[in-house]
Design an enzyme around this catalytic site. Sequence first.
Site, PDB file in Angstrom:
ATOM      1  N   TYR A 172       1.397  -7.059   0.814  1.00 43.25           N
ATOM      2  CA  TYR A 172       1.882  -6.142  -0.227  1.00 43.25           C
ATOM      3  C   TYR A 172       2.544  -4.901   0.373  1.00 43.25           C
ATOM      4  O   TYR A 172       2.288  -3.776  -0.045  1.00 43.25           O
ATOM      5  CB  TYR A 172       0.747  -5.736  -1.180  1.00 43.25           C
ATOM      6  CG  TYR A 172      -0.060  -6.892  -1.716  1.00 43.25           C
ATOM      7  CD1 TYR A 172       0.568  -8.076  -2.127  1.00 43.25           C
ATOM      8  CD2 TYR A 172      -1.448  -6.824  -1.798  1.00 43.25           C
ATOM      9  CE1 TYR A 172      -0.168  -9.152  -2.607  1.00 43.25           C
ATOM     10  CE2 TYR A 172      -2.191  -7.892  -2.293  1.00 43.25           C
ATOM     11  CZ  TYR A 172      -1.540  -9.051  -2.690  1.00 43.25           C
ATOM     12  OH  TYR A 172      -2.276 -10.112  -3.170  1.00 43.25           O
ATOM     13  N   HIS A 173       3.436  -5.151   1.339  1.00 43.78           N
ATOM     14  CA  HIS A 173       4.154  -4.052   1.985  1.00 43.78           C
ATOM     15  C   HIS A 173       5.674  -4.250   1.906  1.00 43.78           C
ATOM     16  O   HIS A 173       6.362  -4.164   2.921  1.00 43.78           O
ATOM     17  CB  HIS A 173       3.736  -3.929   3.457  1.00 43.78           C
ATOM     18  CG  HIS A 173       2.288  -3.663   3.647  1.00 43.78           C
ATOM     19  ND1 HIS A 173       1.616  -3.960   4.827  1.00 43.78           N
ATOM     20  CD2 HIS A 173       1.345  -3.126   2.830  1.00 43.78           C
ATOM     21  CE1 HIS A 173       0.349  -3.630   4.710  1.00 43.78           C
ATOM     22  NE2 HIS A 173       0.158  -3.117   3.502  1.00 43.78           N
ATOM     23  N   PRO A 174       6.235  -4.509   0.722  1.00 40.93           N
ATOM     24  CA  PRO A 174       7.694  -4.643   0.633  1.00 40.93           C
ATOM     25  C   PRO A 174       8.371  -3.326   1.000  1.00 40.93           C
ATOM     26  O   PRO A 174       7.834  -2.244   0.727  1.00 40.93           O
ATOM     27  CB  PRO A 174       7.924  -5.021  -0.829  1.00 40.93           C
ATOM     28  CG  PRO A 174       6.732  -4.488  -1.561  1.00 40.93           C
ATOM     29  CD  PRO A 174       5.588  -4.617  -0.597  1.00 40.93           C
TER      30      PRO A 174
END
Length: 558
Positions: free
Chosen positions: A473-475
């Site tokens: 969850y690190h776009p």
Amino acid sequence: MGIATVSDMNFDYVIVGAGSAGCVLADRLSADGKTRVLVLEYGGSDRSVFIQMPSALSIPMNMPKYNWFYHTEPEPHLGGRQMHTPRGKVLGGSSSINGLVYVRGNPQDFERWAAEGATGWRYADVLPYFKRAETRAEGGDAYRGDRGPLGTRYGTVANPLHAAWLAAAEQAGYARTPDINGARQEGFGRMDMTVANGRRASTANAYLRPAMRRPNLAVVTHAMATRVLFEGKRAVGVEFRRGDRLQTARAAREVIVAGGPINSPQLLKLSGLGPAAELAELGIPVVHDLPGVGENLQDHLEFYFQVACREPVSLYPSVKPLGKLRVGLRWLLFKDGLGATNHFETCGFIRSRPGIEYPDIQYHFLPLAVAYDGSTLAKEHGYQAHVGPMRSKSRGWVRLRSRDPFEKPRILFNYLSQPEDWIEMRACVRLTREILAQSAFDRYRGREIQPGADVVDDAPIDEFIRSKVESAYHPSCSCKMGAASDRTAVVDPQTRVHGIEGLRVVDSSIMPSITTGNLNAPTIMIAEKAADHILGRGMLSPSDAPFHRATHWRDAQR
């Protein structure tokens, strides 16, 4: 907090998005008590026990009220899986639904940024802004802040499995580091969390809520920005929809897009900024051809290496109904105990192989065997290491599905599309198994739940990765910062959109390349530094604090 409180729609600055960056900007730009600032946020209030209680972190992530619930297109190298891409839709944005992990990144990430065209963003330049943001419970020093709005702290590390993890890493030949956010990231040590007084230290709590006492700051929730308005090539305001009303807010100085790595490129494209061919296909008039908008999308992948625990010391009892009740009641009454931590209290950063200059693998250790997003329940005592590569070579994109701002954009990360990514993933399996096989875990070690003891050779490892790997969850990086000569750059090193006046982008989308670790801390730093650029101030004086560089990286993995 609503449109009724705003009688005049003329402001100095209009900020789109009350997330990790937008809340920081709202505070810093309105701090003089005179500059008129408007924040538009599509989500609503963050006043929920599930958001504020640190250990409840998986709950808001699974609630449509707080999460945009984006999903990727079928990922071609993951067997066509459509991956969940959560983004915060609430005051505080993703800082209100994330895992509360505070990792700044490796100092060499920022040296790389400068080399990639982000002049003025070396480690010496950004460290003062990390410090300005932070109040660390354990105190400040040359690297850590002690007077900033954002509270950070260590967990108690009371669970014995944390001690076993750190001891096993040392037995495997890795160094201990006293502070992964200090001079030396590489090695194993304690992990900071964004928790203050037992509550989640989101940017809404740390920055926005105190700033909302000022009469010159207006925050409008449930307001969907539909496009940036231009006069020629100057941004002059934002059109937004609230309920069934379409309204306009004017910005005398600047519009600042802080929607994050999915929403920011979407809004720019809807406003006529982006690859001309894509906009023309949808009939969107081109204000300025910017080929890089929505491109260069990056993320971190990870998997959970899970082992059954032979002694009843894991967090398993606390996730049963009665255990949850006990934890919740104690937190409600005292704001302490197991409810006041994210349980990611120890971690590690290592290099995957010789020839890698600085860590490219990250660990979060958890004394429980369960899915991070709460999608599966713990079934027994166990422990797990979340592990994944940090600097994938794969690149993806964010593209419009239609001209409708309410229609979710198309997202493709193109995960594991590069051969080197697979090399790193296989290393994650083998190096983790080696650490967990050390004698420090002998008394606790049961069977290997996942990947499974028979997953040894490349082919079964690859199949395991393809089916079980998850987004961390690190776009990021979809509106990258760079020089005007770089046709793929969207903003300059002052965060101004190339070719446009009065418009900036400030969020994790402007990272030239992804950092080594979780993204909330560097996103807050970006906003702190951008605030000084926007206000026309001089930058904070560069730091002269040194940082660790591995000496034998060319021929040694550890």
